[in-house]
Design a protein around this motif. Sequence first.
Motif, PDB file in Angstrom:
ATOM      1  N   GLN A 172       0.808  -1.257  -0.112  1.00  0.00           N
ATOM      2  CA  GLN A 172      -0.013   0.157   0.039  1.00  0.00           C
ATOM      3  C   GLN A 172       0.720   1.324  -0.053  1.00  0.00           C
ATOM      4  O   GLN A 172       0.594   2.202  -0.791  1.00  0.00           O
ATOM      5  CB  GLN A 172      -0.887   0.006   1.179  1.00  0.00           C
ATOM      6  CG  GLN A 172      -2.304  -0.504   1.001  1.00  0.00           C
ATOM      7  CD  GLN A 172      -3.327   0.045   2.090  1.00  0.00           C
ATOM      8  OE1 GLN A 172      -3.087   0.692   2.973  1.00  0.00           O
ATOM      9  NE2 GLN A 172      -4.474  -0.555   1.770  1.00  0.00           N
ATOM     10  N   SER A 173       2.145   1.036   0.897  1.00  0.00           N
ATOM     11  CA  SER A 173       2.900   2.192   0.726  1.00  0.00           C
ATOM     12  C   SER A 173       3.799   2.677  -0.192  1.00  0.00           C
ATOM     13  O   SER A 173       4.134   3.675  -0.746  1.00  0.00           O
ATOM     14  CB  SER A 173       3.443   2.472   2.219  1.00  0.00           C
ATOM     15  OG  SER A 173       2.576   2.121   3.193  1.00  0.00           O
ATOM     16  N   ALA A 174       4.388   1.403  -0.561  1.00  0.00           N
ATOM     17  CA  ALA A 174       5.803   1.595  -1.364  1.00  0.00           C
ATOM     18  C   ALA A 174       5.338   1.289  -2.841  1.00  0.00           C
ATOM     19  O   ALA A 174       6.364   1.442  -3.681  1.00  0.00           O
ATOM     20  CB  ALA A 174       6.921   0.589  -0.739  1.00  0.00           C
ATOM     21  N   LEU A 175       4.379   0.744  -3.286  1.00  0.00           N
ATOM     22  CA  LEU A 175       3.951   0.568  -4.638  1.00  0.00           C
ATOM     23  C   LEU A 175       3.470   1.966  -5.085  1.00  0.00           C
ATOM     24  O   LEU A 175       2.048   1.873  -5.439  1.00  0.00           O
ATOM     25  CB  LEU A 175       2.918  -0.558  -4.586  1.00  0.00           C
ATOM     26  CG  LEU A 175       2.852  -1.062  -6.165  1.00  0.00           C
ATOM     27  CD1 LEU A 175       4.140  -1.975  -6.616  1.00  0.00           C
ATOM     28  CD2 LEU A 175       1.567  -2.284  -6.363  1.00  0.00           C
ATOM     29  N   GLU A 176       4.452   2.651  -5.205  1.00  0.00           N
ATOM     30  CA  GLU A 176       4.153   4.160  -5.475  1.00  0.00           C
ATOM     31  C   GLU A 176       3.618   4.567  -6.976  1.00  0.00           C
ATOM     32  O   GLU A 176       3.033   5.143  -7.322  1.00  0.00           O
ATOM     33  CB  GLU A 176       5.012   4.907  -4.999  1.00  0.00           C
ATOM     34  CG  GLU A 176       4.867   6.288  -4.844  1.00  0.00           C
ATOM     35  CD  GLU A 176       3.802   6.692  -3.628  1.00  0.00           C
ATOM     36  OE1 GLU A 176       3.171   8.065  -3.622  1.00  0.00           O
ATOM     37  OE2 GLU A 176       3.732   6.021  -2.630  1.00  0.00           O
ATOM     38  N   TYR A 177       4.540   4.001  -7.882  1.00  0.00           N
ATOM     39  CA  TYR A 177       4.798   4.542  -9.206  1.00  0.00           C
ATOM     40  C   TYR A 177       4.204   3.529 -10.013  1.00  0.00           C
ATOM     41  O   TYR A 177       4.393   2.283 -10.186  1.00  0.00           O
ATOM     42  CB  TYR A 177       5.982   4.951  -9.420  1.00  0.00           C
ATOM     43  CG  TYR A 177       6.748   5.936  -8.478  1.00  0.00           C
ATOM     44  CD1 TYR A 177       6.051   7.155  -8.032  1.00  0.00           C
ATOM     45  CD2 TYR A 177       8.178   5.858  -7.957  1.00  0.00           C
ATOM     46  CE1 TYR A 177       6.625   7.951  -7.216  1.00  0.00           C
ATOM     47  CE2 TYR A 177       8.510   6.618  -7.166  1.00  0.00           C
ATOM     48  CZ  TYR A 177       7.820   7.763  -6.657  1.00  0.00           C
ATOM     49  OH  TYR A 177       8.527   8.879  -6.175  1.00  0.00           O
ATOM     50  N   GLY A 178       3.212   4.119 -11.076  1.00  0.00           N
ATOM     51  CA  GLY A 178       3.043   3.499 -12.162  1.00  0.00           C
ATOM     52  C   GLY A 178       1.566   2.498 -12.141  1.00  0.00           C
ATOM     53  O   GLY A 178       1.133   1.863 -12.926  1.00  0.00           O
ATOM     54  N   PHE A 179       1.040   2.685 -10.813  1.00  0.00           N
ATOM     55  CA  PHE A 179      -0.384   1.833 -10.541  1.00  0.00           C
ATOM     56  C   PHE A 179      -1.421   2.801 -10.283  1.00  0.00           C
ATOM     57  O   PHE A 179      -1.106   3.667  -9.296  1.00  0.00           O
ATOM     58  CB  PHE A 179      -0.326   0.649  -9.466  1.00  0.00           C
ATOM     59  CG  PHE A 179       0.723  -0.420 -10.042  1.00  0.00           C
ATOM     60  CD1 PHE A 179       0.460  -1.329 -10.540  1.00  0.00           C
ATOM     61  CD2 PHE A 179       2.224  -0.223  -9.549  1.00  0.00           C
ATOM     62  CE1 PHE A 179       1.242  -2.456 -10.911  1.00  0.00           C
ATOM     63  CE2 PHE A 179       3.087  -1.471 -10.165  1.00  0.00           C
ATOM     64  CZ  PHE A 179       2.612  -2.475 -10.461  1.00  0.00           C
ATOM     65  N   SER A 180      -2.639   2.463 -10.532  1.00  0.00           N
ATOM     66  CA  SER A 180      -3.887   3.194 -10.184  1.00  0.00           C
ATOM     67  C   SER A 180      -4.141   2.646  -8.748  1.00  0.00           C
ATOM     68  O   SER A 180      -3.609   1.365  -8.323  1.00  0.00           O
ATOM     69  CB  SER A 180      -4.937   2.719 -11.163  1.00  0.00           C
ATOM     70  OG  SER A 180      -5.542   1.523 -11.105  1.00  0.00           O
ATOM     71  N   HIS A 181      -4.812   3.389  -7.954  1.00  0.00           N
ATOM     72  CA  HIS A 181      -5.275   3.205  -6.759  1.00  0.00           C
ATOM     73  C   HIS A 181      -6.039   2.021  -6.799  1.00  0.00           C
ATOM     74  O   HIS A 181      -5.941   0.920  -5.511  1.00  0.00           O
ATOM     75  CB  HIS A 181      -5.974   4.199  -6.175  1.00  0.00           C
ATOM     76  CG  HIS A 181      -5.352   5.465  -5.772  1.00  0.00           C
ATOM     77  ND1 HIS A 181      -5.586   6.376  -4.935  1.00  0.00           N
ATOM     78  CD2 HIS A 181      -4.011   5.629  -5.905  1.00  0.00           C
ATOM     79  CE1 HIS A 181      -4.693   7.391  -4.533  1.00  0.00           C
ATOM     80  NE2 HIS A 181      -3.629   6.815  -5.394  1.00  0.00           N
ATOM     81  N   HIS A 182      -6.878   1.741  -7.831  1.00  0.00           N
ATOM     82  CA  HIS A 182      -7.561   0.372  -7.901  1.00  0.00           C
ATOM     83  C   HIS A 182      -6.614  -0.959  -7.803  1.00  0.00           C
ATOM     84  O   HIS A 182      -6.852  -1.593  -7.137  1.00  0.00           O
ATOM     85  CB  HIS A 182      -8.525   0.293  -9.076  1.00  0.00           C
ATOM     86  CG  HIS A 182      -9.695   1.528  -8.994  1.00  0.00           C
ATOM     87  ND1 HIS A 182      -9.299   2.939  -9.252  1.00  0.00           N
ATOM     88  CD2 HIS A 182     -10.837   1.082  -8.707  1.00  0.00           C
ATOM     89  CE1 HIS A 182     -10.622   3.463  -9.305  1.00  0.00           C
ATOM     90  NE2 HIS A 182     -11.602   2.388  -8.736  1.00  0.00           N
ATOM     91  N   ASN A 183      -5.686  -0.828  -8.639  1.00  0.00           N
ATOM     92  CA  ASN A 183      -4.570  -1.779  -8.552  1.00  0.00           C
ATOM     93  C   ASN A 183      -3.900  -2.000  -7.439  1.00  0.00           C
ATOM     94  O   ASN A 183      -3.514  -2.996  -6.937  1.00  0.00           O
ATOM     95  CB  ASN A 183      -3.659  -1.586  -9.875  1.00  0.00           C
ATOM     96  CG  ASN A 183      -4.353  -1.793 -11.199  1.00  0.00           C
ATOM     97  OD1 ASN A 183      -5.380  -2.176 -11.383  1.00  0.00           O
ATOM     98  ND2 ASN A 183      -3.650  -1.448 -12.469  1.00  0.00           N
ATOM     99  N   ILE A 184      -3.555  -1.037  -6.853  1.00  0.00           N
ATOM    100  CA  ILE A 184      -2.637  -0.767  -5.656  1.00  0.00           C
ATOM    101  C   ILE A 184      -3.442  -1.640  -4.498  1.00  0.00           C
ATOM    102  O   ILE A 184      -3.018  -2.526  -3.729  1.00  0.00           O
ATOM    103  CB  ILE A 184      -2.398   0.475  -5.091  1.00  0.00           C
ATOM    104  CG1 ILE A 184      -1.073   0.904  -5.899  1.00  0.00           C
ATOM    105  CG2 ILE A 184      -1.608   0.405  -3.705  1.00  0.00           C
ATOM    106  CD1 ILE A 184      -0.772   2.594  -5.775  1.00  0.00           C
ATOM    107  N   MET A 185      -4.829  -1.243  -4.297  1.00  0.00           N
ATOM    108  CA  MET A 185      -5.531  -1.848  -3.323  1.00  0.00           C
ATOM    109  C   MET A 185      -5.987  -3.212  -3.605  1.00  0.00           C
ATOM    110  O   MET A 185      -6.043  -4.062  -2.705  1.00  0.00           O
ATOM    111  CB  MET A 185      -7.018  -1.063  -3.335  1.00  0.00           C
ATOM    112  CG  MET A 185      -7.723  -0.990  -2.028  1.00  0.00           C
ATOM    113  SD  MET A 185      -6.980  -0.432  -0.698  1.00  0.00           S
ATOM    114  CE  MET A 185      -6.789  -2.088   0.283  1.00  0.00           C
ATOM    115  N   LEU A 186      -6.362  -3.679  -4.772  1.00  0.00           N
ATOM    116  CA  LEU A 186      -6.184  -4.942  -5.170  1.00  0.00           C
ATOM    117  C   LEU A 186      -5.247  -5.955  -4.991  1.00  0.00           C
ATOM    118  O   LEU A 186      -5.124  -7.211  -4.439  1.00  0.00           O
ATOM    119  CB  LEU A 186      -6.814  -5.199  -6.654  1.00  0.00           C
ATOM    120  CG  LEU A 186      -7.241  -6.908  -6.977  1.00  0.00           C
ATOM    121  CD1 LEU A 186      -8.143  -7.397  -6.049  1.00  0.00           C
ATOM    122  CD2 LEU A 186      -7.529  -6.726  -8.454  1.00  0.00           C
ATOM    123  N   ILE A 187      -4.024  -5.535  -5.281  1.00  0.00           N
ATOM    124  CA  ILE A 187      -2.687  -6.110  -5.075  1.00  0.00           C
ATOM    125  C   ILE A 187      -2.497  -6.286  -3.583  1.00  0.00           C
ATOM    126  O   ILE A 187      -2.235  -7.433  -3.053  1.00  0.00           O
ATOM    127  CB  ILE A 187      -1.548  -5.679  -5.977  1.00  0.00           C
ATOM    128  CG1 ILE A 187      -1.488  -5.630  -7.012  1.00  0.00           C
ATOM    129  CG2 ILE A 187      -0.111  -6.137  -5.202  1.00  0.00           C
ATOM    130  CD1 ILE A 187      -0.726  -4.678  -7.789  1.00  0.00           C
TER     131      ILE A 187
END
Length: 492
Positions: A383-398
Amino acid sequence: MAKRVAIIDIGSNSVRMVVYEKTSRYAFHLLHEEKSKVRISQNAYKHNGELQETPMQRTFDALSDFLSIANSFKVRKILCVATSALRDAPNKQEFLQRVKHKLKLNIKVISGEKEAYFGAIACANLLPKQTSALSIDIGGGSTEFAFINEDSVTDTLSLKLGTVRLKELFFDKDDIDGAVAYIDSELDKLPDTSKLTTLIGIGGTFRAISNAILKESLYPLNKLHAFEYNSNTFKDYLKRLLQTKSDEELLALFIKSNRFDVIKPGALILQRLMKKIAISKIITSGVGVREGVYLSDLLRNSRHKFPQNYNTSVRYILDSYVQDKTFSNHLALLSKKIFTLTSEYFNLDTEYKHILTIAAKLYPAGSNVHFYSQNKHSYYIIQSALEYGFSHHNIMLISTLTKYAKNKLPSDTHLQLYAKLLPDNAHITHSLSYILSLSIALLSHRPRNIDFEMEFEKGILKISSKEKLYLSQHAVAKLECRDQHFNVIFSS
């Protein structure tokens, strides 16, 4: 390129420094960030752009402390750029020479077009890819624009529109009509905007407005970079902000007190721009000129672009938190294979294969913090460090997939809390979660190489191996699957 690099950006309103550290060739992370609201341009626009002594001294003192901070991090390279205030100042050499002589710091005064380019390449590389997008960076003395299509940047433009400039020339005189006329005349210099679909906002003014919208909407993820919303929400907020009559009303709109005196000039620029262009989507950038300067150095041999299919945040997490790279790779490979075999059965779109693969690859990250709470830490790190290149939807799902991997399916409470960011159909999240957990279970014996074959037909996944896979069989039997017709059988 040096392992640790400091970037200093001297703007009209603030001076900022970031310290970045490389973890591998193209992967990096932020070590430190510092900001001081020195407002070097204070009273300059009332005096034909001449920098005044007190603001110059404030900036000098801040730079002196910044260099001390950089030295404490053993930085090997310092890149310092200055933008509108120094660019426009007739007496800029006085300040530049003072800093060079006393602080041994070389300041590079960049053109408005170069400033626009730096901000744009940061967005093109560190935000989810966008087509037909316009970036806007509102500073204290100027506003920069660039047209972005995927990872290409074109038509950079710098206009003499800035929050401090407008404040001193118009707002301090209560001449709002004059400000509107001036803004509109500058915006007329923009090239054709008819094909634009997205506005990308850079800089402190835009971030302050987006942060306020984020808080007002009770957004479930506390992350501003890549925060996305529609243009109607944006227009409505700008209208309400410009109608405020007091500091208390600004506070009620979640504007911080250090922005009170310049937020309305910035909002007026944005409101007039929105009358000129027809876009549907707003994206907030947490990166800008500083990141662009860093990337132009890091990627100087690759046309300022990362390699194809490369993500610097994924690589950073792997470099810093995943010790067993073999298991990480096996898990990603196996999850991808199971997805390919079962996606039609589970009715999963192919777009989720990449998301699942990233979740599998990063799942082990949390064990480097604490083994017994691995999932919790993996969830937080992503949630914190997957900062670049992803949408919030993708970050939240991952991050959700890693939080519930191996143990159980995502809870209804979690799905409800993050409903805005997770797939509308809970079946999708449950199915992806099960595939990841199944992959972990099948690798319970941690083989050097994947030592089994798989076949799938009519809801039955057949695992064939010369080995008994004793641990895997017991781990699979414990998994929760919402599809009662799905089954896994082992044969040797």
